[in-house]
Design a protein around this motif. Structure first.
Motif, mmCIF file in Angstrom:
data_model
loop_
_atom_site.group_PDB
_atom_site.id
_atom_site.type_symbol
_atom_site.label_atom_id
_atom_site.label_comp_id
_atom_site.label_asym_id
_atom_site.label_seq_id
_atom_site.Cartn_x
_atom_site.Cartn_y
_atom_site.Cartn_z
ATOM 1 N N ARG A 18 -49.638 -45.455 38.188
ATOM 2 C CA ARG A 18 -48.789 -46.193 37.250
ATOM 3 C C ARG A 18 -47.676 -46.923 38.001
ATOM 4 N NH1 ARG A 18 -45.745 -43.935 31.832
ATOM 5 N NH2 ARG A 18 -44.737 -45.908 31.342
ATOM 6 N N ASP A 19 -47.033 -46.232 38.915
ATOM 7 C CA ASP A 19 -45.984 -46.867 39.711
ATOM 8 C C ASP A 19 -46.552 -47.962 40.610
ATOM 9 O OD1 ASP A 19 -44.106 -45.224 38.546
ATOM 10 O OD2 ASP A 19 -43.823 -43.945 40.307
ATOM 11 N N ALA A 20 -47.759 -47.770 41.113
ATOM 12 C CA ALA A 20 -48.384 -48.797 41.951
ATOM 13 C C ALA A 20 -48.572 -50.089 41.152
ATOM 14 C CB ALA A 20 -49.724 -48.299 42.486
ATOM 15 N N ALA A 21 -49.073 -49.975 39.926
ATOM 16 C CA ALA A 21 -49.250 -51.156 39.073
ATOM 17 C C ALA A 21 -47.901 -51.772 38.719
ATOM 18 C CB ALA A 21 -50.022 -50.781 37.812
ATOM 19 N N ALA A 22 -46.940 -50.937 38.371
ATOM 20 C CA ALA A 22 -45.607 -51.428 38.016
ATOM 21 C C ALA A 22 -44.947 -52.135 39.199
ATOM 22 C CB ALA A 22 -44.735 -50.283 37.522
ATOM 23 N N ASN A 23 -45.143 -51.623 40.399
ATOM 24 C CA ASN A 23 -44.579 -52.259 41.589
ATOM 25 C C ASN A 23 -45.174 -53.644 41.815
ATOM 26 O OD1 ASN A 23 -42.915 -50.085 42.117
ATOM 27 N ND2 ASN A 23 -44.302 -49.146 43.580
ATOM 28 N N ALA A 24 -46.469 -53.797 41.563
ATOM 29 C CA ALA A 24 -47.103 -55.108 41.708
ATOM 30 C C ALA A 24 -46.490 -56.112 40.733
ATOM 31 C CB ALA A 24 -48.612 -55.003 41.477
ATOM 32 N N VAL A 25 -46.309 -55.702 39.479
ATOM 33 C CA VAL A 25 -45.725 -56.594 38.474
ATOM 34 C C VAL A 25 -44.265 -56.902 38.816
ATOM 35 C CG1 VAL A 25 -45.099 -56.826 36.034
ATOM 36 C CG2 VAL A 25 -47.307 -55.831 36.661
#
Length: 70
Positions: A18-25
């Motif tokens: 979840r944090d990986a996706a949020a970091n990309a955004v």
């Protein structure tokens, strides 16, 4: 006519997907205006000694193409 552009990114996190996706955004938002959506394409991780050491999320972010063009 509304046109939407899509770019693909890979986000990373030491904690979870979840944090990986949020970091990309979050990082994309620094240079891309008006992000309207995200699609999670793939979740992977790096493993060392039988433990996950880094989570990765391949994502696509969508944003509108500006109406005024040259």
């Amino acid at each position: 006519m509304a046109i939407t552009k899509i770019v693909e990114l890979v986000g990373e996190s030491k904690d979870n997907w979840r944090d990986a996706a949020a970091n990309a955004v979050k990082e994309a938002n620094k240079t891309i205006d008006e992000i309207t959506g995200v699609e999670i394409l793939n979740l992977t991780a790096d493993v060392k000694d039988g433990e996950i050491i880094e989570y990765k999320a391949n994502v696509q972010v969508a944003f509108p193409v500006r109406e005024q063009r040259k």
